[in-house]
Design a protein around this motif. Structure first.
Motif, short mmCIF file in Angstrom:
data_model
loop_
_atom_site.label_atom_id
_atom_site.label_comp_id
_atom_site.label_asym_id
_atom_site.label_seq_id
_atom_site.Cartn_x
_atom_site.Cartn_y
_atom_site.Cartn_z
N TRP A 270 -4.02 -17.29 -3.76
CA TRP A 270 -4.21 -16.04 -4.50
C TRP A 270 -3.08 -15.06 -4.16
O TRP A 270 -2.56 -15.07 -3.05
CB TRP A 270 -5.55 -15.41 -4.16
CG TRP A 270 -6.74 -16.18 -4.66
CD1 TRP A 270 -7.33 -17.24 -4.05
CD2 TRP A 270 -7.45 -15.95 -5.88
NE1 TRP A 270 -8.38 -17.69 -4.80
CE2 TRP A 270 -8.49 -16.92 -5.93
CE3 TRP A 270 -7.33 -15.03 -6.91
CZ2 TRP A 270 -9.38 -16.98 -6.98
CZ3 TRP A 270 -8.22 -15.09 -7.97
CH2 TRP A 270 -9.23 -16.05 -8.00
N THR A 271 -2.74 -14.22 -5.11
CA THR A 271 -1.76 -13.16 -4.87
C THR A 271 -2.49 -11.86 -4.56
O THR A 271 -3.31 -11.39 -5.37
CB THR A 271 -0.86 -12.94 -6.11
OG1 THR A 271 -0.15 -14.15 -6.39
CG2 THR A 271 0.14 -11.83 -5.85
N ILE A 272 -2.23 -11.30 -3.41
CA ILE A 272 -2.88 -10.07 -2.98
C ILE A 272 -1.90 -8.91 -3.09
O ILE A 272 -0.86 -8.91 -2.43
CB ILE A 272 -3.40 -10.18 -1.53
CG1 ILE A 272 -4.31 -11.40 -1.38
CG2 ILE A 272 -4.12 -8.91 -1.12
CD1 ILE A 272 -5.57 -11.33 -2.21
N GLU A 273 -2.23 -7.97 -3.94
CA GLU A 273 -1.38 -6.80 -4.11
C GLU A 273 -1.78 -5.71 -3.11
O GLU A 273 -2.98 -5.49 -2.88
CB GLU A 273 -1.48 -6.25 -5.53
CG GLU A 273 -1.06 -7.23 -6.61
CD GLU A 273 0.42 -7.55 -6.54
OE1 GLU A 273 1.18 -6.76 -5.94
OE2 GLU A 273 0.83 -8.60 -7.08
N PRO A 274 -0.80 -5.01 -2.53
CA PRO A 274 -1.14 -3.95 -1.57
C PRO A 274 -1.96 -2.83 -2.20
O PRO A 274 -2.78 -2.20 -1.53
CB PRO A 274 0.23 -3.44 -1.10
CG PRO A 274 1.19 -3.87 -2.15
CD PRO A 274 0.65 -5.17 -2.70
N GLU A 275 -1.77 -2.58 -3.51
CA GLU A 275 -2.55 -1.55 -4.18
C GLU A 275 -4.04 -1.89 -4.18
O GLU A 275 -4.89 -0.99 -4.12
CB GLU A 275 -2.06 -1.35 -5.62
CG GLU A 275 -0.68 -0.73 -5.74
CD GLU A 275 0.43 -1.75 -5.55
OE1 GLU A 275 0.11 -2.96 -5.37
OE2 GLU A 275 1.61 -1.36 -5.57
N ASP A 276 -4.34 -3.20 -4.26
CA ASP A 276 -5.74 -3.61 -4.23
C ASP A 276 -6.36 -3.32 -2.86
O ASP A 276 -7.49 -2.83 -2.76
CB ASP A 276 -5.87 -5.10 -4.56
CG ASP A 276 -5.38 -5.42 -5.96
OD1 ASP A 276 -5.50 -4.54 -6.83
OD2 ASP A 276 -4.87 -6.53 -6.18
N LEU A 277 -5.61 -3.65 -1.80
CA LEU A 277 -6.13 -3.42 -0.45
C LEU A 277 -6.27 -1.94 -0.15
O LEU A 277 -7.13 -1.53 0.64
CB LEU A 277 -5.21 -4.08 0.58
CG LEU A 277 -5.13 -5.61 0.53
CD1 LEU A 277 -4.17 -6.12 1.60
CD2 LEU A 277 -6.50 -6.22 0.71
N THR B 31 5.19 -2.14 1.91
CA THR B 31 6.32 -1.23 1.73
C THR B 31 6.19 -0.35 0.48
O THR B 31 6.45 0.86 0.55
CB THR B 31 7.64 -2.00 1.69
OG1 THR B 31 7.77 -2.79 2.87
CG2 THR B 31 8.82 -1.05 1.58
N PRO B 32 5.79 -0.91 -0.68
CA PRO B 32 5.67 -0.06 -1.87
C PRO B 32 4.72 1.11 -1.69
O PRO B 32 4.95 2.20 -2.23
CB PRO B 32 5.16 -1.05 -2.94
CG PRO B 32 5.63 -2.38 -2.48
CD PRO B 32 5.56 -2.33 -0.99
N LEU B 33 3.64 0.90 -0.92
CA LEU B 33 2.69 1.99 -0.70
C LEU B 33 3.30 3.07 0.18
O LEU B 33 3.07 4.26 -0.03
CB LEU B 33 1.42 1.45 -0.04
CG LEU B 33 0.49 0.61 -0.92
CD1 LEU B 33 -0.74 0.21 -0.13
CD2 LEU B 33 0.11 1.35 -2.17
N ARG B 34 4.05 2.67 1.19
CA ARG B 34 4.66 3.65 2.09
C ARG B 34 5.70 4.49 1.36
O ARG B 34 5.89 5.67 1.66
CB ARG B 34 5.30 2.95 3.28
CG ARG B 34 4.32 2.15 4.13
CD ARG B 34 4.99 1.69 5.43
NE ARG B 34 4.14 0.77 6.17
CZ ARG B 34 4.25 -0.54 6.15
NH1 ARG B 34 5.23 -1.09 5.42
NH2 ARG B 34 3.45 -1.32 6.85
#
Length: 214
Positions: A153-160, A198-201
């Motif tokens: 599965w692909t886990i996106e940081p936005e989901d977490l 990194t994208p979230l930071r």
């Protein structure tokens, strides 16, 4: 929308700049004393509040407080990213408080003891248990994420970022509590997740972190 009341009236509900200027040396002396540890903040408050209506330094500090609140209010009204950060932080605090109250279900969460020492114990023990359950939830979330990654599965940081550790559905508060496993050494905690945050930071700080949605 009528906002005239926010700006006060001439001679009423306005900052007394002359008082602040006249007491500036006293304000700085008090601030330095507190910073250097020459006087505790609690002792200072007791002294200032004694006859506060006649204490010019107390009144000047009150005016300074009004200045700070006004500046913060103007920043909040004019800065959309700041409003988002404040809202996100407020939601996190409210979510934590609700979770803490849920954990401290004994006696309906009411601290009935009048002894300050016992009251402090109850609050600290509740905070300890709350953080232990949050840590347990975080471990479970991390383990599930690892399993999903292993399955492809692909886990996106936005989901977490929108997953809260304040989960209660899987916890049985009224079950059996056993202590025979206390001597078992748990596995080492692995904090690493193969997810790029990194994208979230780099984005709005309000978008990062657990428990964003209340």
């Amino acid at each position: 929308m009528h906002i005239d009341a926010l700006f006060g009236e001439p001679g009423k509900n306005t900052i007394d700049w002359e008082l602040i200027e006249s007491q500036f040396r006293h304000l700085m002396r008090v601030a330095v004393s507190v910073r250097e540890g020459a006087i505790s903040s609690s002792t200072l408050l007791k002294r200032l509040r004694s006859g506060s209506k006649k204490n010019a330094t107390y009144a000047a500090f009150r005016e300074v407080g009004r200045v700070i609140r006004t500046v913060q209010l103007l920043r909040y009204l004019s800065d959309a990213p700041l409003r988002r950060r404040v809202t996100a932080a407020t939601n996190k605090v409210e979510s934590f408080n609700r979770f803490s109250q849920w954990v401290g279900f004994g006696n309906r969460g009411v601290i009935a003891d009048n002894d300050p020492v016992e009251q402090e114990k109850a609050m600290k023990f509740n905070a300890l248990l709350t953080n232990a359950v949050i840590f347990h939830n975080a471990l479970d979330i991390a383990e599930i994420v690892r399993q999903l990654l292993e399955e492809g599965w692909t886990i996106e940081p936005e989901d977490l970022a929108h997953i809260s550790p304040y989960l209660t559905e899987h916890i049985n508060r009224f079950g059996e509590y056993s202590t025979h496993e206390l001597g078992i050494q748990p596995e080492a905690y692995d904090p690493k997740l193969d997810v790029d945050f990194t994208p979230l930071r780099e984005a709005d700080p309000a978008a990062a972190g657990f428990g964003q949605a209340a």
